[in-house]
Design a protein around this motif. Structure first.
Motif, short mmCIF file in Angstrom:
data_model
loop_
_atom_site.label_atom_id
_atom_site.label_comp_id
_atom_site.label_asym_id
_atom_site.label_seq_id
_atom_site.Cartn_x
_atom_site.Cartn_y
_atom_site.Cartn_z
N ASN A 79 -34.33 -13.79 11.26
CA ASN A 79 -33.14 -14.35 10.49
C ASN A 79 -32.68 -15.53 11.41
OD1 ASN A 79 -33.39 -12.62 8.10
ND2 ASN A 79 -32.34 -11.18 9.39
N LYS A 80 -33.17 -15.65 12.55
CA LYS A 80 -32.35 -16.60 13.64
C LYS A 80 -33.52 -17.88 13.43
CE LYS A 80 -29.66 -13.70 16.53
NZ LYS A 80 -29.31 -13.54 18.14
N LYS A 81 -32.96 -18.97 14.07
CA LYS A 81 -33.86 -20.12 14.26
C LYS A 81 -34.48 -19.62 15.53
CE LYS A 81 -30.18 -22.98 13.92
NZ LYS A 81 -29.38 -24.31 14.03
N ASN A 82 -35.68 -20.65 15.80
CA ASN A 82 -36.64 -20.48 16.82
C ASN A 82 -37.00 -21.89 17.52
OD1 ASN A 82 -37.80 -17.58 16.02
ND2 ASN A 82 -38.13 -18.80 14.07
N VAL A 83 -36.83 -21.64 18.85
CA VAL A 83 -37.28 -22.90 19.51
C VAL A 83 -38.46 -22.32 20.55
CG1 VAL A 83 -35.50 -22.44 21.16
CG2 VAL A 83 -36.61 -24.81 21.07
N ILE A 84 -39.66 -23.23 20.40
CA ILE A 84 -40.40 -23.04 21.36
C ILE A 84 -40.46 -23.98 22.69
CG2 ILE A 84 -43.09 -22.86 21.78
CD1 ILE A 84 -43.26 -22.20 19.07
N ILE A 85 -40.22 -23.58 23.96
CA ILE A 85 -39.90 -24.77 24.95
C ILE A 85 -41.35 -24.78 25.92
CG2 ILE A 85 -38.72 -25.13 27.03
CD1 ILE A 85 -36.39 -23.78 25.62
N VAL A 86 -41.80 -25.83 25.88
CA VAL A 86 -43.07 -26.13 26.65
C VAL A 86 -42.98 -26.96 28.06
CG1 VAL A 86 -45.47 -26.75 26.55
CG2 VAL A 86 -44.18 -26.05 24.54
N HIS A 87 -43.30 -26.68 29.13
CA HIS A 87 -42.98 -27.37 30.36
C HIS A 87 -44.09 -28.45 30.53
CE1 HIS A 87 -45.99 -25.24 32.94
NE2 HIS A 87 -45.56 -24.32 32.21
N ALA A 154 -39.19 -18.86 9.68
CA ALA A 154 -39.63 -19.65 8.74
C ALA A 154 -39.66 -21.21 9.54
CB ALA A 154 -37.96 -20.11 8.12
N ALA A 155 -40.87 -21.79 8.85
CA ALA A 155 -41.18 -22.90 9.59
C ALA A 155 -40.01 -24.14 9.65
CB ALA A 155 -42.26 -23.48 8.82
N GLU A 156 -39.15 -24.17 8.51
CA GLU A 156 -38.15 -25.05 8.68
C GLU A 156 -37.15 -24.76 9.71
OE1 GLU A 156 -37.46 -22.40 4.97
OE2 GLU A 156 -39.15 -23.37 6.17
N ASP A 157 -36.98 -23.63 10.14
CA ASP A 157 -36.06 -23.23 11.36
C ASP A 157 -36.78 -23.05 12.75
OD1 ASP A 157 -33.78 -23.02 9.50
OD2 ASP A 157 -34.50 -20.98 8.93
N THR A 158 -37.91 -23.91 12.84
CA THR A 158 -38.65 -23.60 14.15
C THR A 158 -38.83 -24.96 14.76
OG1 THR A 158 -39.65 -21.67 13.26
CG2 THR A 158 -40.76 -22.87 15.05
N THR A 159 -38.44 -25.03 15.93
CA THR A 159 -38.58 -26.41 16.67
C THR A 159 -39.38 -26.25 17.87
OG1 THR A 159 -36.51 -27.19 15.76
CG2 THR A 159 -37.29 -28.18 17.71
N CYS A 160 -40.48 -27.32 18.24
CA CYS A 160 -40.89 -27.24 19.37
C CYS A 160 -40.44 -28.14 20.38
CB CYS A 160 -42.55 -27.42 19.25
SG CYS A 160 -43.50 -27.35 20.84
N VAL A 161 -39.81 -27.84 21.37
CA VAL A 161 -39.49 -28.84 22.47
C VAL A 161 -40.37 -28.86 23.71
CG1 VAL A 161 -37.18 -29.29 23.69
CG2 VAL A 161 -36.94 -28.19 21.63
N GLY A 162 -40.63 -30.02 23.84
CA GLY A 162 -41.81 -30.16 25.09
C GLY A 162 -41.30 -31.19 26.17
N HIS A 163 -41.40 -31.21 27.26
CA HIS A 163 -40.84 -32.13 28.30
C HIS A 163 -42.29 -32.71 28.88
CE1 HIS A 163 -40.13 -33.40 32.47
NE2 HIS A 163 -39.29 -34.22 31.99
N SER A 164 -42.53 -34.36 29.09
CA SER A 164 -43.61 -34.63 29.61
C SER A 164 -44.95 -34.40 29.02
CB SER A 164 -43.53 -34.44 31.03
OG SER A 164 -44.19 -35.24 31.76
N LEU A 165 -45.83 -33.60 29.79
CA LEU A 165 -47.13 -33.39 29.25
C LEU A 165 -46.65 -32.16 28.05
CD1 LEU A 165 -49.89 -33.07 31.73
CD2 LEU A 165 -49.47 -34.76 30.12
#
Length: 325
Positions: A79-87, A154-165
C-alpha cells in the motif's frame, strides 16, 4: 603508456584514493581484473537487491525474487509507494550518495525503499566492463520490478532513481518490460563514452517512462549535456557546483554527486527547490545568460508535477560540499 593509463584512471575513476595511490596500482595485474558478464541469466550473485523501510530503519533485508514470499516476509507494504535506487560506476548501495538518497526516503513514512547493489560489476578502474554490464543489471532489475508488480505494487506509485550509469540502467529496465515505467529520476546521467557510442537502447531517454526527470550538475564532463527527459533541471549552471572545492577532478566528482544531494533534499522537504523555465541546454556558464523564459516556477525533484516539460534552471544558493566516499 604510464601517462595514458593515468589519464584513463582520472577520467573514469571518480576515486579520491586513486589520485594518491592509483599510479602504482596500474602495474598490478589484479588491479585490472575486471568482471565482464557474458550471460543474460537472472538472478546473478553479483547483483543484489535490498529492502529498507521506515520501520526497520537502516537495517537492510536482502530480497530473493525466486521466493514468492520474499517481499512480504521482509516487511514490504504493497500500500506504500516504492522507490528503486541504482548506483553508478565505482559505487555501492552502502556508500554515498546512495545512502543520502536512502536516508532521505527513510525520513518519510510512505515509501518502500529498494536498492540495487552491483558493486562487483562496477568497480574501479573497470569502466568499460561496467558499461557493458549495465545491460544485465537492467535485465535483472526489471525482474525485480515485475516481482513487485506481481505482489501488488502499483506502477504509478513506483519510481526508479539512478545516479550516473545508474540513471541509464533505470532507462534500460523498460527494454525488458511489456509496460512503460511510470517515473524515472536520472541524477546527472553518465556521459563518458555514452555520449559518443551509445544508442537509445543504452541511454536514458524520455521514451523510457511516462515521466522522466533529469537533474544536471556536472554537464559536459561526467554528466550528460542534452535535455534527455521530459523535464530537465540545470542546477547552478549545471557544470560545477558552488560547494565543490579542490582540483578539477575532485570538483567534477563532487558536482556529479551533488545531483543526489539536491534531489534528496526535495524528498525531505516539500517544494523546497523552485526552478524556472530557461532556454537551451546544460551547462550554462553565466547566470546572466541562462535565458529565463518566465518567472512561473515549478518544484524540482520529488514534487515536480506530472506533465511538466522543458528545461528549467535553478540557483540553489548552496556552498555546502556533498560528501562522498
Amino acid at each position: 603508456m604510464l601517462l595514458s593509463l593515468w589519464r584513463l584512471a582520472l577520467v573514469f575513476g571518480f576515486c579520491a584514493n586513486c589520485v594518491l595511490g592509483g599510479v602504482w596500482n596500474i602495474y598490478d595485474l589484479k588491479y585490472w581484473r575486471c568482471l565482464l558478464k557474458k550471460t543474460n541469466e537472472c538472478p546473478d550473485n553479483d547483483i543484489k537487491f535490498y529492502l529498507y523501510t521506515h520501520e526497520t530503519g537502516k537495517t537492510k533485508i536482502r530480497i530473493d525474487i525466486r521466493n514468492p514470499y520474499s517481499l512480504k516476509l521482509s516487511g514490504w507494504d504493497p500500500n506504500k509507494k516504492n522507490v528503486i535506487i541504482v548506483h553508478g560506476f565505482n559505487g555501492t548501495e552502502s556508500k554515498t550518495p546512495m545512502t543520502i538518497l536512502r536516508n532521505a526516503y527513510l525520513s518519510r513514512h510512505d515509501y518502500n525503499i529498494l536498492t540495487v547493489d552491483w558493486r562487483p560489476l562496477a568497480r574501479f578502474p573497470c569502466y568499460l566492463s561496467a558499461l557493458s554490464n549495465t545491460r544485465l543489471i537492467a535485465q535483472c532489475t526489471a525482474k525485480l520490478y515485475a516481482f513487485m508488480m506481481d505482489n501488488g505494487a502499483a506502477a504509478e506509485d513506483t519510481t526508479c532513481v539512478g545516479h550516473s550509469l545508474g540513471a541509464h540502467i533505470c532507462g534500460m529496465i523498460s527494454n525488458h518490460l511489456n509496460v512503460k515505467q511510470h517515473r524515472i529520476v536520472g541524477l546527472d546521467p553518465a556521459r563518458p563514452l555514452i555520449d559518443r557510442y551509445a544508442d537509445n537502447v543504452w541511454m536514458l531517454t524520455r521514451d523510457d517512462a511516462h515521466q522522466v526527470l533529469v537533474i544536471h550538475t556536472n554537464a559536459g564532463f561526467l554528466g550528460e549535456v542534452n535535455q534527455i527527459g521530459h523535464v530537465d533541471f540545470c542546477v547552478n549552471g549545471g557544470r560545477m557546483q558552488p560547494g565543490c572545492k579542490g582540483h578539477r577532478l575532485r570538483r567534477a566528482r563532487c558536482s556529479h554527486f551533488q545531483s543526489a544531494c539536491y534531489f534528496a533534499n526535495t524528498v525531505r522537504k516539500t517544494n523546497s527547490s523552485i526552478a524556472y523555465p530557461c532556454s537551451g541546454q546544460c551547462p550554462k556558464m553565466d547566470r546572466n545568460h541562462w535565458g529565463l523564459l518566465s518567472r512561473n516556477g515549478i518544484p524540482m525533484g520529488e514534487d515536480t508535477p506530472y506533465g511538466a516539460k522543458g528545461m528549467f534552471c535553478i540557483d540553489t544558493h548552496s556552498n555546502t560540499d556533498c560528501p562522498f566516499d
